[in-house]
Enzyme design. Structure first.
Site, short mmCIF file in Angstrom:
data_model
loop_
_atom_site.label_atom_id
_atom_site.label_comp_id
_atom_site.label_asym_id
_atom_site.label_seq_id
_atom_site.Cartn_x
_atom_site.Cartn_y
_atom_site.Cartn_z
N HIS A 132 0.83 -1.21 0.00
CA HIS A 132 0.00 0.00 0.00
C HIS A 132 0.86 1.26 0.00
O HIS A 132 2.09 1.20 0.06
CB HIS A 132 -0.97 0.01 1.18
CG HIS A 132 -0.33 -0.03 2.54
ND1 HIS A 132 0.50 0.97 3.01
CD2 HIS A 132 -0.41 -0.94 3.54
CE1 HIS A 132 0.89 0.69 4.23
NE2 HIS A 132 0.37 -0.47 4.58
N CYS A 140 3.02 -4.66 6.72
CA CYS A 140 2.75 -4.54 5.29
C CYS A 140 4.00 -4.05 4.55
O CYS A 140 5.04 -3.79 5.15
CB CYS A 140 1.60 -3.56 5.06
SG CYS A 140 0.03 -4.08 5.79
#
Length: 256
Positions: A132, A140
């Site tokens: 992202h 992440c």
């Protein structure tokens, strides 16, 4: 003497050519990159090098579109094992269009599909592990918004042109013999050795590896030509063939 001096000047004025790893391709020129929008794509991530590589299919091979610096990831090297350990996953993943998050609070996001079949076989836990934007991460792979724009555009277009699943291979580092030897004392070395055949396959063939899970381990399958399937991993369904003009070659399928 004047001719000799001129020769030396020409030699030293030439651009230096440096050797690169056999696993590293040179990105395509901008005009070719634009033509590849909509072609099937493949993603590789290397933690130690903090690099995400985006590939698109051109003819019979997947060619490097661009290499992006990863802004942030957490937990260091090694696979994610449990929810709350703050680690970013490693292994072989596969996503479909449902994994796209255009309205993510982290700009735009692609859910990598953790846990996969291997992770489940090990009892690993966690969810919503993404690639992202916004350059911040807990578990992440965070990119700058500019980089995420380009990655997302190719992935979204590939789905729009018919690619059913996109493979994402996540490695702790480039899986060369030298790097494995350098990390041979790591607690994760047995797991990392399972990843190396998939890495080597892509280096040699410029095609995403066919990986399944057997007896709780990643296993490299044997590809054959087929007109009905794209490259896929263990927990995927058979995707449709892309209608993009750059993808009109027979893709791989799994026989094991």
């Amino acid at each position: 003497m004047r001719k000799i001096a001129l020769l030396f000047a020409m030699l030293f004025s030439m651009p230096m050519i440096t050797a690169c790893s056999a696993s590293e391709q040179v990105p395509e020129v901008p005009v070719v990159k634009q033509q590849l929008v909509g072609s099937p794509v493949y993603i590789q991530i290397f933690k130690e090098e903090r690099t995400l590589e985006l590939y698109a299919k051109m003819g019979n091979e997947f060619r490097l579109v661009n290499s992006f610096q990863i802004c942030n990831f957490s937990g260091g090297l090694g696979p994610k094992r449990r929810e709350g350990d703050f680690k970013s996953p490693e292994g072989f993943y596969s996503v479909d269009a449902r994994h796209l998050k255009p309205d993510s609070k982290y700009y735009r996001a692609i859910n990598i599909g953790f846990p996969n079949d291997y992770d489940k076989s090990q009892g690993y836990s966690g969810a919503y592990l993404m690639i992202h934007g916004e350059c911040k991460s807990i578990g992440c792979y965070a990119m700058t918004n500019t980089y995420m724009d380009e990655i997302y555009r190719y992935v979204e277009a590939a789905f729009a042109y018919g690619q059913s699943r996109i493979d994402i291979s996540i490695y702790p580092f480039r899986m060369t013999d030298q790097n494995l030897k350098r990390h041979s004392s790591s607690n994760y070395i047995t797991f990392w050795r399972q990843l190396k055949p998939g890495y080597d396959y892509f280096v040699k063939n410029h095609q995403p590896p066919m990986v399944s899970v057997a007896n709780g381990q990643y296993v490299l399958g044997q590809p054959v030509l087929s007109s009905s399937q794209m490259t896929q991993y263990a927990s995927t369904t058979a995707p449709a063939v892309s209608t993009n003009p750059f993808a009109q070659t027979k893709p791989l399928t799994e026989v094991k």
